[in-house]
Design an enzyme around this catalytic site. Structure first.
Site, PDB file in Angstrom:
ATOM      1  N   HIS A   1       0.869  -1.197   0.000  1.00  0.00           N
ATOM      2  CA  HIS A   1       0.000   0.000   0.000  1.00  0.00           C
ATOM      3  C   HIS A   1       0.900   1.239   0.000  1.00  0.00           C
ATOM      4  O   HIS A   1       1.961   1.240   0.647  1.00  0.00           O
ATOM      5  CB  HIS A   1      -0.905  -0.009   1.234  1.00  0.00           C
ATOM      6  CG  HIS A   1      -1.946   1.073   1.182  1.00  0.00           C
ATOM      7  ND1 HIS A   1      -1.660   2.380   1.504  1.00  0.00           N
ATOM      8  CD2 HIS A   1      -3.242   1.049   0.809  1.00  0.00           C
ATOM      9  CE1 HIS A   1      -2.755   3.111   1.341  1.00  0.00           C
ATOM     10  NE2 HIS A   1      -3.725   2.334   0.920  1.00  0.00           N
TER      11      HIS A   1
ATOM     12  N   GLU B   1      -4.069   2.073  -7.362  1.00  0.00           N
ATOM     13  CA  GLU B   1      -4.397   3.129  -6.408  1.00  0.00           C
ATOM     14  C   GLU B   1      -3.504   4.334  -6.640  1.00  0.00           C
ATOM     15  O   GLU B   1      -2.403   4.408  -6.049  1.00  0.00           O
ATOM     16  CB  GLU B   1      -4.159   2.625  -4.981  1.00  0.00           C
ATOM     17  CG  GLU B   1      -4.974   1.415  -4.617  1.00  0.00           C
ATOM     18  CD  GLU B   1      -5.333   1.468  -3.151  1.00  0.00           C
ATOM     19  OE1 GLU B   1      -6.535   1.480  -2.858  1.00  0.00           O
ATOM     20  OE2 GLU B   1      -4.439   1.546  -2.309  1.00  0.00           O
TER      21      GLU B   1
HETATM   22  C1  PEP Z   1      -6.768   3.371   0.475  1.00  0.00           C
HETATM   23  O1  PEP Z   1      -6.079   3.851   1.353  1.00  0.00           O
HETATM   24  O2  PEP Z   1      -6.515   2.222   0.044  1.00  0.00           O
HETATM   25  C2  PEP Z   1      -7.876   4.134  -0.050  1.00  0.00           C
HETATM   26  C3  PEP Z   1      -8.387   3.778  -1.182  1.00  0.00           C
HETATM   27  O3  PEP Z   1      -8.283   5.201   0.717  1.00  0.00           O
HETATM   28  P1  PEP Z   1      -9.456   6.258   0.370  1.00  0.00           P
HETATM   29  O4  PEP Z   1     -10.643   5.453  -0.117  1.00  0.00           O
HETATM   30  O5  PEP Z   1      -9.725   6.950   1.657  1.00  0.00           O
HETATM   31  O6  PEP Z   1      -8.934   7.146  -0.685  1.00  0.00           O
END
Ligand code: PEP
Length: 259
Positions: free
Chosen positions: A105, A174
């Site tokens: 992450h 992400e």
């Molecule tokens: C995450 O930290 O994996 C994430 C997607 O956070 P958020 O939905 O708050 O952007």
């Protein structure tokens, strides 16, 4: 062992929120909002990733409240066991009923300065303990193209996995700039990233991983993110509220299946 899951995986990354009492309350509320039978036949697998200290509570009370929830951990040690103070091994997580583990992450990459070797070790240990690693990749900058950056983040882990191990990895796109920001990547960008990852990992390794998206997903934008060929979503902030998490679930349930 190959893990299977329904068309959508809805994964809740709670980060450093929700102690064990709050976790218990979340599960109790979810049991009211989401009867187990509905969740089981929904085509959506819900998974929560609480802090380590809340895993046992989640394991015990999702069973006693009959909530159809899978469990995941936010991190795992790259080592199988031994003198690693403060670390938690894959086998310990598996014994707590975890099915999934986040690997790489962006917050862990940044805060713990994770090396490539550590990410590979985490993924390998998770798989050896019959869990599915969810490898997170994402570009730092909003403005740039970013596709090479995310493909190379995935490649640097995939290249050290065996063929069977590669088949067990889920990849979550992400974008770092979208996490916790209230701004999602555009549907076009998400689609492009998912296609780039799929094409690259297939070409280089013959792998066809499920791709998730994470970055400010919430009940207001989930509808617009459904038809992008994804296998699910990793949700941070919006997953802390049982009502909002349920609303996201219901939106996916309506669509049923990979669009
Ligand atoms: C995450 O930290 O994996 C994430 C997607 O956070 P958020 O939905 O708050 O952007």
């Amino acid at each position: 062992m190959t893990q299977t899951c329904p068309p959508w995986l809805l994964a809740a990354n709670w980060k450093m929120n929700m102690d064990h009492l709050q976790t218990l309350e979340f599960i109790r509320e979810l049991s009211i909002l989401m009867p187990e039978k509905e969740a089981e036949n929904s085509g959506v697998e819900m998974a929560i990733f609480p802090p380590f200290t809340s895993l046992r509570t989640a394991q015990v009370f999702s069973t006693s409240y009959q909530v159809a929830l899978s469990l995941g951990a936010q991190d795992v040690s790259p080592h199988p066991s031994g003198a690693f103070t403060g670390e938690v091994s894959a086998s310990m997580l598996a014994r707590l009923g975890c099915k999934y583990v986040l690997v790489g992450h962006s917050e862990s990459r940044k805060n713990h300065h994770e090396t490539r070797e550590e990410l590979v070790g985490k993924a390998k240990n998770a798989i050896a303990s019959q869990m599915t690693p969810i490898l997170c990749v994402g570009e730092e900058e909003k403005g740039g193209e970013g596709m090479e950056e995310i493909c190379s983040q995935a490649e640097e882990v995939f290249c050290d996995l065996g063929k069977e191990e590669r088949e067990k990895v889920i990849v979550s796109y992400e974008p770092v700039w979208a996490i916790g920001s209230s701004v999602t990547a555009s549907p076009q960008r998400i689609s492009r990233a998912a296609s780039a990852l799929k094409a690259d990992l297939f070409k280089k390794f013959g792998a066809s991983p499920r791709i998730l998206y994470g970055g400010s997903v919430n009940e207001g934008n989930i509808e617009s993110l459904k038809g992008l060929g994804l296998g699910g979503f990793l949700v941070g902030r919006a997953s802390l509220s049982p009502a909002e998490f349920t609303a996201i679930f219901r939106c996916l349930e309506k669509g049923k299946g990979l669009a």
